[in-house]
Design a protein around this motif. Structure first.
Motif, mmCIF file in Angstrom:
data_model
loop_
_atom_site.group_PDB
_atom_site.id
_atom_site.type_symbol
_atom_site.label_atom_id
_atom_site.label_comp_id
_atom_site.label_asym_id
_atom_site.label_seq_id
_atom_site.Cartn_x
_atom_site.Cartn_y
_atom_site.Cartn_z
ATOM 1 N N MET A 1 28.221 55.506 -23.192
ATOM 2 C CA MET A 1 26.777 55.261 -23.449
ATOM 3 C C MET A 1 26.104 56.421 -24.315
ATOM 4 O O MET A 1 25.764 56.449 -25.468
ATOM 5 C CB MET A 1 26.049 54.785 -22.422
ATOM 6 N N GLU A 2 26.597 57.507 -23.532
ATOM 7 C CA GLU A 2 25.842 58.856 -24.214
ATOM 8 C C GLU A 2 26.817 59.173 -25.548
ATOM 9 O O GLU A 2 25.835 59.590 -26.397
ATOM 10 C CB GLU A 2 26.118 60.041 -23.359
ATOM 11 N N LEU A 3 27.824 58.727 -25.595
ATOM 12 C CA LEU A 3 28.539 59.053 -26.542
ATOM 13 C C LEU A 3 28.154 58.334 -27.771
ATOM 14 O O LEU A 3 27.798 58.665 -29.039
ATOM 15 C CB LEU A 3 30.279 59.008 -26.544
ATOM 16 N N LEU A 4 27.835 56.808 -27.535
ATOM 17 C CA LEU A 4 27.356 56.035 -28.519
ATOM 18 C C LEU A 4 26.065 56.655 -29.097
ATOM 19 O O LEU A 4 25.610 56.415 -30.374
ATOM 20 C CB LEU A 4 27.149 54.815 -27.930
ATOM 21 N N ALA A 5 24.956 57.156 -28.110
ATOM 22 C CA ALA A 5 23.851 57.497 -28.339
ATOM 23 C C ALA A 5 23.860 58.781 -29.519
ATOM 24 O O ALA A 5 23.074 58.654 -30.456
ATOM 25 C CB ALA A 5 22.995 57.920 -27.091
ATOM 26 N N SER A 6 24.977 59.605 -29.053
ATOM 27 C CA SER A 6 25.098 60.988 -29.950
ATOM 28 C C SER A 6 25.431 60.558 -31.293
ATOM 29 O O SER A 6 25.279 61.173 -32.409
ATOM 30 C CB SER A 6 25.854 61.932 -29.099
ATOM 31 N N ILE A 7 26.824 59.599 -31.652
ATOM 32 C CA ILE A 7 27.171 59.005 -32.733
ATOM 33 C C ILE A 7 25.937 58.421 -33.545
ATOM 34 O O ILE A 7 25.746 58.899 -34.597
ATOM 35 C CB ILE A 7 28.114 57.927 -32.445
ATOM 36 N N LEU B 1 31.269 52.632 -40.721
ATOM 37 C CA LEU B 1 30.048 53.416 -41.052
ATOM 38 C C LEU B 1 28.968 52.552 -40.830
ATOM 39 O O LEU B 1 27.886 53.175 -40.209
ATOM 40 C CB LEU B 1 29.839 53.478 -42.560
ATOM 41 N N LEU B 2 28.958 51.268 -40.886
ATOM 42 C CA LEU B 2 27.960 50.343 -40.280
ATOM 43 C C LEU B 2 27.627 50.481 -38.953
ATOM 44 O O LEU B 2 26.562 50.338 -38.151
ATOM 45 C CB LEU B 2 27.923 48.716 -40.610
ATOM 46 N N PHE B 3 28.809 50.577 -38.055
ATOM 47 C CA PHE B 3 28.846 50.712 -36.640
ATOM 48 C C PHE B 3 27.784 51.952 -36.225
ATOM 49 O O PHE B 3 27.168 51.961 -35.175
ATOM 50 C CB PHE B 3 30.105 50.782 -36.071
ATOM 51 N N ILE B 4 28.290 53.040 -36.659
ATOM 52 C CA ILE B 4 27.638 54.192 -36.312
ATOM 53 C C ILE B 4 26.266 54.303 -36.483
ATOM 54 O O ILE B 4 25.398 55.145 -35.706
ATOM 55 C CB ILE B 4 28.189 55.689 -36.982
ATOM 56 N N THR B 5 25.560 53.442 -37.476
ATOM 57 C CA THR B 5 24.129 53.460 -37.717
ATOM 58 C C THR B 5 23.563 52.879 -36.479
ATOM 59 O O THR B 5 22.369 52.945 -36.445
ATOM 60 C CB THR B 5 23.734 52.779 -39.207
ATOM 61 N N ASP B 6 24.292 51.926 -35.578
ATOM 62 C CA ASP B 6 23.442 51.065 -34.862
ATOM 63 C C ASP B 6 24.690 50.930 -33.473
ATOM 64 O O ASP B 6 24.637 49.889 -32.809
ATOM 65 C CB ASP B 6 23.556 49.773 -35.185
ATOM 66 N N ALA B 7 25.237 52.082 -33.417
ATOM 67 C CA ALA B 7 26.202 52.243 -32.158
ATOM 68 C C ALA B 7 25.811 51.652 -30.837
ATOM 69 O O ALA B 7 26.702 51.179 -30.350
ATOM 70 C CB ALA B 7 26.960 53.590 -32.049
ATOM 71 N N THR B 8 24.640 51.930 -30.247
ATOM 72 C CA THR B 8 24.300 51.919 -29.092
ATOM 73 C C THR B 8 23.923 50.244 -29.056
ATOM 74 O O THR B 8 24.418 49.694 -27.642
ATOM 75 C CB THR B 8 22.925 52.528 -28.663
ATOM 76 N N THR B 9 23.761 49.728 -29.768
ATOM 77 C CA THR B 9 23.548 48.189 -29.814
ATOM 78 C C THR B 9 24.922 47.395 -29.973
ATOM 79 O O THR B 9 25.376 46.726 -29.195
ATOM 80 C CB THR B 9 22.538 47.503 -30.892
ATOM 81 N N LYS B 10 25.503 47.874 -31.111
ATOM 82 C CA LYS B 10 26.951 47.234 -31.427
ATOM 83 C C LYS B 10 27.810 47.532 -30.354
ATOM 84 O O LYS B 10 28.746 46.557 -30.121
ATOM 85 C CB LYS B 10 27.432 47.484 -32.977
ATOM 86 N N GLY B 11 27.852 48.612 -30.164
ATOM 87 C CA GLY B 11 29.125 49.003 -29.204
ATOM 88 C C GLY B 11 28.736 48.326 -27.639
ATOM 89 O O GLY B 11 29.823 48.731 -26.790
ATOM 90 N N THR B 12 27.590 47.701 -27.360
ATOM 91 C CA THR B 12 27.520 47.367 -25.879
ATOM 92 C C THR B 12 27.228 45.669 -26.040
ATOM 93 O O THR B 12 26.684 45.058 -25.077
ATOM 94 C CB THR B 12 26.373 47.959 -25.357
ATOM 95 N N THR B 13 27.626 45.244 -27.407
ATOM 96 C CA THR B 13 27.479 43.818 -27.590
ATOM 97 C C THR B 13 28.843 42.994 -27.434
ATOM 98 O O THR B 13 29.569 43.297 -28.229
ATOM 99 C CB THR B 13 26.738 43.359 -28.781
ATOM 100 N N MET B 14 28.643 41.873 -26.770
ATOM 101 C CA MET B 14 29.904 41.019 -26.448
ATOM 102 C C MET B 14 30.558 40.613 -27.829
ATOM 103 O O MET B 14 31.461 40.118 -28.071
ATOM 104 C CB MET B 14 29.730 40.165 -25.679
#
Lengths: 156, 166
Positions: free
Chosen positions: A1-7, A82-95
């Protein structure tokens, strides 16, 4: 989660998301749409042919659609990151996003199976056996599922 | 002109059908999905045919490549019907949007190009069973098609960024 936030908080991701430049987020999204059209569209042409549409179309020349599809795939893999890193905390935690990635992984495997069974080393038969038709139908269903989950990402 | 368009958008927005499109929670997302399925069918089938006109896939006879065209037309119809639905549901976000007019302009070029091709060369294409067949005119038509559909997609993608449509 911290990783996603820093990305997501990185300078590059912030530029993509917030610069307002037409060459940032809008350009990446346009590439993602074009890549989608090329990959899913070309795959659909092969699937339709295998399912019996355009029966007079020789199959063998369609082999050259594969490099075009891989180009579309890689354009979308890169623009997708590239699209993922703009919104990593949301996308990275969505089923739904995980589901989308899984669906695309299976769709690409099915594409490779179609390539091997239809465009393999043996001469290409014009008639398509039931297994190949099944692969083509599964391929179409998977691309549809990928589009549904992909569009859904705009609402999370 | 601008005031007339604004008045039209205001009137359209207030109609019952526009209200119904906006108030359904699932209709807009499903129209988006259908819009993209249509886009994929169109890009795949029309793009493949254009590449054939340009001289790729030469061993596919023109009439065979053309025989998939009903699927390309179906894709266009899916995108067109859902696109009109978006416009009726939220006319105000398109009517003053420069990207919307960019998209319409290239849709017009792509559409006229396709209609002219089928009108003047449809019969010849349907009868063309030879491999290798193409011509400078076919190549020019294919280039207009590819470039104009590219810009239809480009301006469509720009709708939310240049003109603030959702």
């Amino acid at each position: 989660m911290e990783l996603l936030a820093s990305i997501e908080g990185s300078e590059f991701a912030s530029w993509l998301r917030e610069s307002g430049s037409i060459w940032a987020y809008p350009a990446v999204l346009t590439l993602h749409t074009l890549g989608l059209g090329v990959l899913v569209g070309a795959s659909t042409v092969i699937d339709l042919r295998l399912l019996g549409a355009a029966p007079h179309m020789p199959l063998e020349p369609l082999r050259r659609l594969f490099p075009i599809m891989w180009t579309g795939f890689w354009v979308n893999a890169i623009s997708g990151v590239l699209l993922f890193i703009t919104d990593a905390t949301t996308k990275g935690t969505t089923m739904v996003f995980m589901a989308k990635l899984a669906i695309i992984a299976v769709a690409v495997i099915v594409l490779a199976l179609i390539k091997r069974s239809v465009f393999g080393r043996e001469p290409v038969a014009s008639a398509t056996p039931t297994t190949v038709k099944t692969l083509a139908a599964v391929s179409l269903a998977l691309w549809l599922a990928a589009l549904i989950t992909g569009r859904y990402m705009a609402y999370v | 002109m601008g005031a007339t368009l604004d008045a039209f958008a205001t009137w359209l927005h207030a109609t019952a059908v526009s209200d119904a499109i906006r108030s359904s929670p699932w209709l807009w997302p499903w129209c988006e999905i259908t819009h993209f399925v249509g886009l994929s069918l169109l890009v795949g089938v029309v793009g493949f045919f254009d590449l054939r006109l340009l001289g790729l896939f030469r061993r596919v006879p023109l009439n065979a490549a053309w025989s998939l065209m009903p699927w390309g037309k179906l894709g266009f119809a899916m995108a067109a019907v859902t696109g009109v639905t978006f416009f009726i549901g939220a006319p105000e976000q398109y009517i003053n949007n420069v990207a919307f007019y960019g998209k319409l302009a290239f849709l017009l070029i792509a559409g006229l190009n396709a209609i002219a091709f089928e009108f003047f060369y449809g019969a010849a294409v349907k009868a063309s069973t030879a491999v290798d067949a193409t011509s400078p005119v076919y190549r020019a038509i294919a280039i207009v098609s590819i470039v104009s559909w590219f810009f239809v997609i480009y301006w469509g993608r720009m709708l939310p960024f240049i003109g603030n449509a959702f």
